[in-house]
Every structure is written in C-alpha cells, then in structure tokens.
Design an enzyme around this catalytic site. Structure first.
Site, PDB file in Angstrom:
ATOM      1  CG  LEU A   2      -5.295 -10.808   2.875  1.00  0.00           C
ATOM      2  CD1 LEU A   2      -4.852 -11.445   4.177  1.00  0.00           C
ATOM      3  CD2 LEU A   2      -6.815 -10.722   2.819  1.00  0.00           C
ATOM      4  N   GLY A   3      -3.003  -7.191   1.065  1.00  0.00           N
ATOM      5  CA  GLY A   3      -2.358  -5.872   1.139  1.00  0.00           C
ATOM      6  C   GLY A   3      -0.936  -5.955   0.618  1.00  0.00           C
ATOM      7  N   GLY A  24       3.066  -4.665   1.392  1.00  0.00           N
ATOM      8  CA  GLY A  24       3.972  -4.102   2.388  1.00  0.00           C
ATOM      9  C   GLY A  24       5.247  -3.606   1.739  1.00  0.00           C
ATOM     10  CG  PHE A  67      10.518  -6.003   3.143  1.00  0.00           C
ATOM     11  CD1 PHE A  67      11.669  -5.410   2.668  1.00  0.00           C
ATOM     12  CD2 PHE A  67      10.176  -5.807   4.471  1.00  0.00           C
ATOM     13  CE1 PHE A  67      12.476  -4.639   3.480  1.00  0.00           C
ATOM     14  CE2 PHE A  67      10.980  -5.039   5.300  1.00  0.00           C
ATOM     15  CZ  PHE A  67      12.127  -4.455   4.805  1.00  0.00           C
ATOM     16  CE  LYS A  82       1.502  -8.262  -5.458  1.00  0.00           C
ATOM     17  NZ  LYS A  82       0.934  -8.810  -6.671  1.00  0.00           N
ATOM     18  CB  VAL A  83      -0.149  -9.263   3.391  1.00  0.00           C
ATOM     19  CG1 VAL A  83      -0.765 -10.144   4.476  1.00  0.00           C
ATOM     20  CG2 VAL A  83       0.982  -8.426   3.969  1.00  0.00           C
ATOM     21  CE  LYS A 135       5.137  -7.576   6.782  1.00  0.00           C
ATOM     22  NZ  LYS A 135       5.233  -6.841   8.050  1.00  0.00           N
ATOM     23  CG  ASP A 190       4.700   2.644  11.310  1.00  0.00           C
ATOM     24  OD1 ASP A 190       4.322   3.835  11.222  1.00  0.00           O
ATOM     25  OD2 ASP A 190       4.734   1.873  10.339  1.00  0.00           O
TER      26      ASP A 190
END
Length: 273
Positions: A13-14, A16, A18, A20-21, A36, A130
């Site tokens: 999905l994305g 990050g 640290f 992948k998600v 995550k 953030d």
C-alpha cells in the site's frame, strides 16, 4: 501468498521510513487490514527504536473515528508488524489531485473531521507533529483517517505543552520549528499544519511554495524567510469566511495563532459544529 501471524499479506500500500505497508487479510474472518512491516535490522539505533516504541504506545491509547485504529502488534524474528485499520479510500492528496481542488462544502466536512481528531489528541496530551496530506487517508465512506504517529509525542499538562525536537515535513512545518533555538508549543505546530492542509484542500496547491528562489520549498530557511515576508494570497474562488479562518491559522507568530477551540466555533464550520 505470504502468511504473517493470522494474516495473508497481499500488495504493498505504501513505503515508510522503516519498511513497507502491506494489505493484509485475516485468514479466518476475511477482514482487510494495513500491516506496517518494520524490519528489525532498520532499528539499529536508539532514536529509531524509540520512535517505533512511541508510535505503538500512542496508538494503543487512541479511539476516535477519524484516527487510525491499531488492532495488534505481531513480533517475528525479522519484523515488527503493526496491524492497523485499512482505509480503503486512498490518500486525501490523490483525492484533491483528482478534483484539482475541493468544493468548500466537501472541504468543510473533511476539515471538521481532521480538527475533531486533532482536538481529541490534544485533550489526551498528544501532539502529532507531522500532519500533512500524505498522512491523511480516506475510508470507503470518504471520511478522514489520520495516520502515521511516528513523530507523535506526549506532554503532561496543557500549560507545559512544550516540545524540543524539530520534526515534520518542511512545507507543513510551522516557522517556529526553524527559528526557535529551544522549545516550541506542540499544539500550535499542529494548528499551523492543519492550516496548510486546509489551504491545499481549497486551492489545490500549498501556500508559500511559489518562491522563485525555493520552488520545491525544501530549503527550510528560505521557506521561513518567505513566510515571514510574504502576505498570504488566495485563489479568487475561496470564500471570505474560509480566508478569515486560514488567516487565523497561518500566523507565523505562534502566540497570535488561533486555538483548536477557536477553529471549532468558526462560522465557516458551523454546519459541522
């Protein structure tokens, strides 16, 4: 298909800081989640490890319809997996891009949800630090889901809501993060970021990113100087009430910036009071 605890991992999905998600599906119940995956090898210093610990610690305490829910933490030899609610509507960023900018009626609903979530965080003595379009997802009913609590931090009392670590993304970061050598008010930093998000919702672009000397907005010192010396401009289609609210939020001096309570009672949001 790769198994991870009681889940099967599907597509990414994305990405990050640290790892992948991934989209995960519960093998028994068929529930979709976002997992995550944090590689243990990426937590090679104390700062990075404490960031993940803090994110998990904060997420454990949060229950709000517009804040991502954490269901579980799965430990394996190679990974720490944070199992989160899956927001199937994608990023708010992409939703705005697809429409060029949002109609005020649509923006009012989404922004009211964002402010409701931020108010809840601050009442629990947590600041996000953030907030940006990329950290705001939409669920399948097009409701805001605030995510990514890697920079979140706690404060003890409203009266000592003071932080020291500069963080966040330059284009969304409040000016005091650049100029103040010492402490800053964390809740005021979140309000500035919400102002940038609202401006982007209504215009389709970020405020203060039109400096010819700093077109990407990534030189934070130039960005800060530009913010301090440039009057906030608006596209013609933004209503006077929306402009008034933005002018209350995007105030460079944090002492003169409005509070969450003042935003919640602003007439532009009266339909969602």
């Amino acid at each position: 298909m790769v198994g991870f605890g009681p889940y099967v991992l599907l597509h990414t999905l994305g990405e990050g800081e640290f790892g992948k998600v991934k989209l995960g599906v519960h093998t028994e119940f068929g529930v979709e989640v976002a997992i995550k995956l944090i590689r243990r090898g990426s937590l090679d210093d104390e700062v990075r490890a404490s960031k993940v610990e803090r994110e998990i610690d904060v997420l454990k305490t949060l229950r709000h319809p517009n804040i991502v829910r954490m269901f579980d933490v799965i430990d394996t030899e190679k990974y720490i997996g944070i199992v989160l609610e899956f927001a199937g509507g994608g990023e708010l960023f992409d939703h705005i891009l697809a429409n060029r900018y949002l109609k005020e009626k649509d923006a009012q609903k989404l922004f009211a949800q964002l402010i409701s979530g931020v108010d809840y965080l601050h009442k629990k003595h947590i600041v996000h630090r953030d907030l940006k379009l990329e950290n705001l997802l939409l669920d399948k009913h097009r409701n805001i889901i605030i995510t990514d609590f890697g920079f979140a931090n706690r404060f003890n009392h409203a009266s000592d809501d003071l932080m020291a670590t500069s963080c966040g993304s330059p284009c969304y970061a409040a000016p005091e993060l650049v100029v103040s050598e010492g402490l800053y008010v964390g809740s005021a930093v979140d309000i500035w970021s919400c102002g940038v998000i609202l401006y982007a919702m209504l215009s389709g672009y970020l405020p203060y990113d039109d400096d010819p000397n700093n077109p990407e907005g990534d030189n934070i010192n130039l960005l800060y100087k530009y913010i301090m010396t440039t009057k906030l401009n608006f596209p013609d289609h933004i209503s006077p009430l929306a402009r008034h609210l933005l002018q209350m939020m995007l105030v460079p001096n944090p002492e003169h910036r409005c509070t969450v309570q003042e935003i919640m009672v602003h007439p532009w949001l009266s339909a969602h009071a």
